[in-house]
Write an enzyme that holds these catalytic residues in place. Structure first.
Site, PDB file in Angstrom:
ATOM      1  N   HIS A 137       0.797  -1.232   0.000  1.00  0.00           N
ATOM      2  CA  HIS A 137       0.000   0.000   0.000  1.00  0.00           C
ATOM      3  C   HIS A 137       0.826   1.277   0.000  1.00  0.00           C
ATOM      4  CE1 HIS A 137       0.905   0.009   4.306  1.00  0.00           C
ATOM      5  NE2 HIS A 137       0.596   1.288   4.284  1.00  0.00           N
TER       6      HIS A 137
HETATM    7  C1  UD1 Z   1      -2.036   5.727   5.622  1.00  0.00           C
HETATM    8  C2  UD1 Z   1      -0.722   6.172   6.273  1.00  0.00           C
HETATM    9  C3  UD1 Z   1       0.262   5.007   6.284  1.00  0.00           C
HETATM   10  C4  UD1 Z   1      -0.353   3.784   6.931  1.00  0.00           C
HETATM   11  C5  UD1 Z   1      -1.649   3.445   6.194  1.00  0.00           C
HETATM   12  C6  UD1 Z   1      -2.331   2.231   6.762  1.00  0.00           C
HETATM   13  C7  UD1 Z   1      -0.223   8.558   5.907  1.00  0.00           C
HETATM   14  C8  UD1 Z   1       0.667   9.515   5.217  1.00  0.00           C
HETATM   15  N1  UD1 Z   1      -0.097   7.266   5.546  1.00  0.00           N
HETATM   16  O1  UD1 Z   1      -1.742   5.436   4.266  1.00  0.00           O
HETATM   17  O2  UD1 Z   1       1.402   5.392   7.034  1.00  0.00           O
HETATM   18  O3  UD1 Z   1       0.551   2.689   6.824  1.00  0.00           O
HETATM   19  O4  UD1 Z   1      -2.524   4.581   6.288  1.00  0.00           O
HETATM   20  O5  UD1 Z   1      -3.367   1.801   5.923  1.00  0.00           O
HETATM   21  O6  UD1 Z   1      -1.006   8.966   6.741  1.00  0.00           O
HETATM   22  N2  UD1 Z   1      -8.874   5.243   0.891  1.00  0.00           N
HETATM   23  C9  UD1 Z   1     -10.106   4.672   0.727  1.00  0.00           C
HETATM   24  N3  UD1 Z   1     -10.806   4.309   1.857  1.00  0.00           N
HETATM   25  C10 UD1 Z   1     -10.334   4.518   3.096  1.00  0.00           C
HETATM   26  C11 UD1 Z   1      -9.055   5.101   3.239  1.00  0.00           C
HETATM   27  C12 UD1 Z   1      -8.335   5.465   2.123  1.00  0.00           C
HETATM   28  O7  UD1 Z   1     -10.593   4.466  -0.378  1.00  0.00           O
HETATM   29  O8  UD1 Z   1     -11.018   4.166   4.081  1.00  0.00           O
HETATM   30  C13 UD1 Z   1      -8.087   5.639  -0.309  1.00  0.00           C
HETATM   31  C14 UD1 Z   1      -7.982   7.139  -0.424  1.00  0.00           C
HETATM   32  O9  UD1 Z   1      -8.967   7.651  -1.237  1.00  0.00           O
HETATM   33  C15 UD1 Z   1      -6.612   7.356  -0.991  1.00  0.00           C
HETATM   34  C16 UD1 Z   1      -5.835   6.148  -0.568  1.00  0.00           C
HETATM   35  O10 UD1 Z   1      -6.748   5.170  -0.125  1.00  0.00           O
HETATM   36  O11 UD1 Z   1      -6.640   7.355  -2.384  1.00  0.00           O
HETATM   37  C17 UD1 Z   1      -4.788   6.468   0.460  1.00  0.00           C
HETATM   38  O12 UD1 Z   1      -5.366   6.766   1.730  1.00  0.00           O
HETATM   39  P1  UD1 Z   1      -4.558   7.665   2.799  1.00  0.00           P
HETATM   40  O13 UD1 Z   1      -5.283   7.706   4.084  1.00  0.00           O
HETATM   41  O14 UD1 Z   1      -4.209   8.967   2.204  1.00  0.00           O
HETATM   42  O15 UD1 Z   1      -3.202   6.907   2.990  1.00  0.00           O
HETATM   43  P2  UD1 Z   1      -2.885   5.358   3.188  1.00  0.00           P
HETATM   44  O16 UD1 Z   1      -2.267   4.877   1.923  1.00  0.00           O
HETATM   45  O17 UD1 Z   1      -4.060   4.582   3.704  1.00  0.00           O
END
Ligand code: UD1
Length: 351
Positions: free
Chosen positions: A200
């Site tokens: 991820h």
């Molecule tokens: C975040 C943390 C990372 C952690 C990870 C665990 C930061 C910078 N990164 O990364 O350190 O290891 O969480 O999972 O804070 N999305 C969804 N549904 C959700 C959540 C996210 O669809 O419930 C999608 C968002 O639209 C986005 C992507 O996933 O495109 C990334 O989500 P984001 O919370 O920005 O970062 P993570 O990759 O989850």
């Protein structure tokens, strides 16, 4: 004593569970959810699975760029903390929710404690590295999980406000493994046919060539791969037209709730991941792990022979996971499972 825990992303809910159980014995403990993770498989399921009470408020910040997400959390959290004025604000790990909450709190002159302080990858291209360094330096109390983390904090001049408390993930993992009756000895487990995998991190998902190389490698391993696909992975595979059907050796499935995840991991022949928490959970369960990164914060897992940092090369991954030549996992550098109790006492001692 009134304590507010601020959480927002999946790994923080896992860390919160044992801390809540201990803190609620000796303090009023309130939980604020930033809303960084909002899908039920990434959030609500964890609260239910781990017996965490509902947050008193969900700030509903959702997705966005790093600045948007961090800024929105700060704006929405400030009025909540002003109403509450807790004795301690507790933040966890290294996500955008962590740094946003720490900054908001210290600017209101509230005391901040950082759970999982002192970890360093030394990779300045990781968003998490900035989040953890800045959070440690803003915090009044740095709660370190390992002696390496303590050493990092000392070398940055933070020794006097740091405490070695062990890793809360050991607390929750031990309780879960016993609830699930997972045999302690790997040899006593009926091992499944498929490797478990998760990918991820931005550095692995957001570049087409890199992501394609990783999927191609997983597709060429000696066993099938059960890939728990984070929403970011799905989104980038779509953006880059990397169709799941092309990778016949990989079963793409949804992320799992915590209990199912631990059960799948305990019975897997090996793990391929870029997650921080899973590297350690694999080590604690005695499952070999290949980490598709150039560095790790959990260096003990590598030094003790259970984890290796690798490029996405099928031969290297297969050789490491199928090797039986590794030391028994006797030494736990992560504590004995009483970390949450130590954290609760540290907050009480300093209040
Ligand atoms: C975040 C943390 C990372 C952690 C990870 C665990 C930061 C910078 N990164 O990364 O350190 O290891 O969480 O999972 O804070 N999305 C969804 N549904 C959700 C959540 C996210 O669809 O419930 C999608 C968002 O639209 C986005 C992507 O996933 O495109 C990334 O989500 P984001 O919370 O920005 O970062 P993570 O990759 O989850």
């Amino acid at each position: 004593m009134q304590v507010a825990s601020i959480v927002g992303a999946r790994p923080q809910f896992v860390k919160l569970a044992p801390v809540h159980a201990e803190l609620s014995k000796m303090a009023t403990h309130l939980i604020i959810h930033t809303g960084q993770h909002y899908d039920s498989v990434m959030s609500a399921d964890f609260f239910q699975d781990l017996n965490i009470p509902s947050p008193i408020v969900n700030l509903g910040v959702g997705s966005g760029s790093h600045a948007e997400q961090t800024g929105r959390i700060m704006e929405r959290l400030e009025p909540e903390l002003l109403k509450m004025r807790p004795d301690w604000v507790v933040v966890y790990g290294d996500t955008n929710s962590t740094i946003a909450a720490a900054l908001t709190a210290v600017k209101l002159d509230l005391r901040v404690a950082h759970v999982e302080a002192g970890l360093r990858s030394r990779n300045r291209r990781m968003p998490e590295e900035h989040n953890r360094v800045l959070t440690d330096h803003a915090s009044d109390l740095c709660l370190a999980p390992t002696s390496n983390a303590m050493e990092n904090l000392r070398s940055e001049g933070l020794g006097s406000q740091s405490r070695l408390v062990g890793d809360v993930m050991v607390d929750v993992l031990r309780q879960t493994a016993s609830k699930l009756q997972i045999p302690q000895d790997y040899a006593d487990r009926k091992i499944s046919a498929s490797y478990l995998a998760t990918i991820h991190r931005q550095e692995n998902t957001d570049n087409r060539d890199r992501l394609s190389a990783i999927l191609t490698a997983l597709n060429s391993l000696d066993k099938k791969v059960n890939l728990l696909a984070h929403p970011r992975l799905w989104a980038r595979m779509g953006d880059f037209s990397l169709l799941a059907e092309r990778f016949k050796n990989i079963a793409f499935t949804k992320p799992l709730p915590y209990l199912n995840l631990i059960e799948s991991l305990a019975f897997a022949p090996g793990l391929v991941t870029d997650s921080g928490g899973l590297q350690k959970e694999a080590f604690l369960l005695g499952v070999p792990c290949v980490t598709l990164r150039t560095e790790t914060e959990w260096i003990e897992t590598v030094n003790l022979g259970w984890n290796t940092l690798a490029e996405p090369e099928p031969a290297i991954i297969t050789a490491f996971l199928s090797s039986r030549d590794r030391p028994p996992p006797v030494e736990s550098p992560y504590g004995v499972g009483d970390s949450a109790r130590q954290i609760a006492h540290a907050l009480l001692d300093h209040s």
